[in-house]
Design a protein around this motif. Structure first.
Motif, PDB file in Angstrom:
ATOM      1  N   GLY A  11      51.612  59.060  37.558  1.00 37.63           N
ATOM      2  CA  GLY A  11      51.166  58.455  38.809  1.00 37.63           C
ATOM      3  C   GLY A  11      51.665  57.042  39.007  1.00 37.63           C
ATOM      4  N   GLY A  12      52.027  56.354  37.924  1.00 41.25           N
ATOM      5  CA  GLY A  12      52.521  54.989  38.040  1.00 41.25           C
ATOM      6  C   GLY A  12      54.014  54.889  38.240  1.00 41.25           C
ATOM      7  N   THR A  16      56.546  57.962  42.729  1.00 40.59           N
ATOM      8  CA  THR A  16      55.319  58.600  43.188  1.00 40.59           C
ATOM      9  C   THR A  16      55.023  58.362  44.674  1.00 40.59           C
ATOM     10  OG1 THR A  16      54.351  58.689  40.980  1.00 40.59           O
ATOM     11  CG2 THR A  16      52.819  58.705  42.820  1.00 40.59           C
ATOM     12  N   LEU A  37      46.447  61.507  41.253  1.00 42.32           N
ATOM     13  CA  LEU A  37      47.455  60.849  40.416  1.00 42.32           C
ATOM     14  C   LEU A  37      46.864  60.708  39.017  1.00 42.32           C
ATOM     15  CD1 LEU A  37      48.857  57.917  42.619  1.00 42.32           C
ATOM     16  CD2 LEU A  37      49.396  60.360  42.702  1.00 42.32           C
ATOM     17  N   ASP A  39      47.861  59.092  35.086  1.00 41.58           N
ATOM     18  CA  ASP A  39      48.757  58.316  34.231  1.00 41.58           C
ATOM     19  C   ASP A  39      47.920  57.763  33.090  1.00 41.58           C
ATOM     20  OD1 ASP A  39      50.739  56.297  33.252  1.00 41.58           O
ATOM     21  OD2 ASP A  39      51.755  56.742  35.144  1.00 41.58           O
ATOM     22  N   GLN A  45      49.478  52.328  37.151  1.00 44.89           N
ATOM     23  CA  GLN A  45      49.166  53.340  38.151  1.00 44.89           C
ATOM     24  C   GLN A  45      48.398  52.745  39.334  1.00 44.89           C
ATOM     25  OE1 GLN A  45      48.001  57.810  37.860  1.00 44.89           O
ATOM     26  NE2 GLN A  45      46.100  56.686  37.578  1.00 44.89           N
ATOM     27  N   ALA A  49      48.665  53.621  43.105  1.00 47.24           N
ATOM     28  CA  ALA A  49      47.561  54.434  43.620  1.00 47.24           C
ATOM     29  C   ALA A  49      46.820  53.754  44.768  1.00 47.24           C
ATOM     30  CB  ALA A  49      46.592  54.770  42.498  1.00 47.24           C
ATOM     31  N   ALA A  67      42.762  58.834  41.793  1.00 50.28           N
ATOM     32  CA  ALA A  67      43.684  58.409  40.739  1.00 50.28           C
ATOM     33  C   ALA A  67      42.863  58.183  39.485  1.00 50.28           C
ATOM     34  CB  ALA A  67      44.402  57.126  41.143  1.00 50.28           C
ATOM     35  N   THR A  69      42.818  58.044  34.829  1.00 44.45           N
ATOM     36  CA  THR A  69      43.440  58.091  33.503  1.00 44.45           C
ATOM     37  C   THR A  69      42.673  59.053  32.597  1.00 44.45           C
ATOM     38  OG1 THR A  69      42.101  56.207  32.792  1.00 44.45           O
ATOM     39  CG2 THR A  69      44.299  55.720  33.649  1.00 44.45           C
TER      40      THR A  69
END
Length: 437
Positions: A11-12, A16, A37, A39, A45, A49, A67, A69
């Motif tokens: 995503g980062g 993207t 997303l 990442d 990210q 995002a 978004a 992690t």
């Protein structure tokens, strides 16, 4: 009509925002209910995002955007994972390029020693994402375009043979777009192609329009003079890449080559053209990365994407085509990286080859390319051996297998230089590679 849930893994990435725009521009063809997303780098990210959240709210407020992690959140309740991760980011790409160049060996992110180093990093990351997907959304498909695709594809063949993963590359798509423009067509989709090879290592053998007329002679005539340079805006390094394709094409006048073959066939020229202190990684960090991140920050500060310079990532439009082919069982013809199993008659059955396939709801069906000539077969056997040795080195944590892989690579002159490069790459990649013995 069913609406789909998609996770973009990586995503980062600087790509993207363009992929998000592309998905939003194609909601009539591929409707979304949810876009995530994912990442493992929250800080990087969030730059992307926060801007993407504004873009989605303005263009498609009905699409739920998140978004994260957290793997469970990122991979639960999804239909597709679109994966384009870069383990080690551009800082490691810079080392992939600069360490080989110290020894007058091609410094490139997917070819030669740099590609081998990147492959050793990428295997762990791609397998991790694949495992998350299968744990939390076992019916989902992973559309993987993480580089180096050849090594990643061989690793998934060996280590996750039953996974729902399709490995694909955008370079042939980009070249086909240039071929189409060179002869006055509106789109590469007006052409049907036959192609064979390995990823970043292949040849077009037949190109026809939808009425069956042979377009290849016209394209060859153009390429003999201009390469794949069709005047489209691109930076200096890419202009050189597209122009030098004419030299690669001259080696086999009956086919049209993938541009990456220049690294293997004219490696001395590449080294001579390279600035050992300022490589492609530096150009990307100073150019695309800086521009995309500053534009994302501008969108967030303004609270609107109005007037944005971010464009839909046309280079990634094939990812939407691939998702649609699976979602709607379209049996669309696309180039994929798949286990040979007879697609090329006179080649290793277990090699991961890049060939046209028909893609539908149950995956892919390769189209047979028959026998290939000795020239291509010899080159491909050498390169396939490199890819297999890298994956064996990863699995067995074997220094010797990785040394052999570098030695076999056509870009490396001998075993002594291979060992010197390997020792430096090993030191640089301590944080990312398995510990070799």
């Amino acid at each position: 009509m069913k609406k789909f849930s998609v996770t973009i893994a990586g995503g980062g990435s600087t790509y993207t925002p363009g992929i998000v725009m592309l998905l939003l521009n194609n909601l009539d063809k591929f409707p979304l209910r949810q876009l995530k997303l994912y990442d493992n780098d929250k800080e990087r990210q969030s730059i992307v995002a926060d801007a993407c959240e504004i873009i989605v709210k303005e263009m498609a407020p009905e699409v739920n955007f998140t978004a994260t992690t957290d793997p469970e959140e990122g991979f639960s309740d999804i239909d597709f994972v679109m994966a384009h991760i870069r383990v080690g980011k551009y800082a490691m790409r810079e080392k992939d390029e600069k360490i080989p160049l110290k020894y007058n060996v091609v410094g490139q992110e997917t070819c030669g020693p740099g590609g081998i180093a990147y492959g050793m990093r990428s295997i762990t990351g791609v397998l991790e994402i694949l495992d998350y997907m299968e744990k939390y959304s076992p019916e989902a498909w992973m559309l993987n375009y993480s580089n180096p695709a050849a090594i990643v594809a061989e690793a998934t063949r060996r280590l996750r043979p039953n996974s729902k993963i399709l490995n694909i590359c955008d370079m042939p798509i980009g070249i086909e777009s240039r071929m189409a423009k060179a002869i006055g067509l509106e789109s590469r989709k007006e052409m049907d192609v036959r192609y064979y090879g390995l990823n970043h290592f292949g040849w077009w053998t037949d190109i026809r329009d939808k009425e069956g007329n042979d377009l290849k002679p016209r394209i060859i005539e153009y390429v003999k003079e201009h390469g794949y340079d069709v005047g489209q805006h691109s930076d200096t390094s890419w202009q050189h890449t597209f122009q030098v394709a004419k030299d690669v094409q001259a080696l086999d006048s009956e086919t049209l080559p993938n541009t990456y073959l220049k690294y293997y066939l004219y490696g001395n020229q590449e080294v001579a053209h390279s600035d050992k202190n300022h490589t492609r990684a530096n150009m990307v960090m100073e150019g695309r990365e800086k521009n995309i991140f500053s534009e994302c920050n501008r969108i967030v500060e303004a609270g609107t994407s109005e007037g944005t310079t971010i464009k839909a990532g046309d280079h990634a439009s094939y990812i939407v085509d691939l998702a649609r082919a699976i979602a709607y069982n379209r049996h669309e013809r696309m180039l994929l990286i798949v286990e040979n199993k007879g697609a090329i008659n006179n080649f290793d059955e277990t090699a991961m080859v890049e060939v046209p396939c028909l893609v539908g709801a149950n995956g892919y069906e390769p189209l047979t390319q028959g026998n290939i000539p000795q020239f291509q077969k010899g080159l491909m056997e050498q390169q396939a051996a490199v890819e297999k040795l890298v994956v064996e080195a990863y699995i067995e944590k074997s220094y010797q297998k990785l040394w052999q892989a570098l030695t076999v690579s056509k870009t490396v002159p001998n075993a002594e230089v291979a060992k010197q490069i390997l020792d430096e790459l090993m030191e640089a990649n301590k944080e990312f590679w398995p510990e070799l013995h």
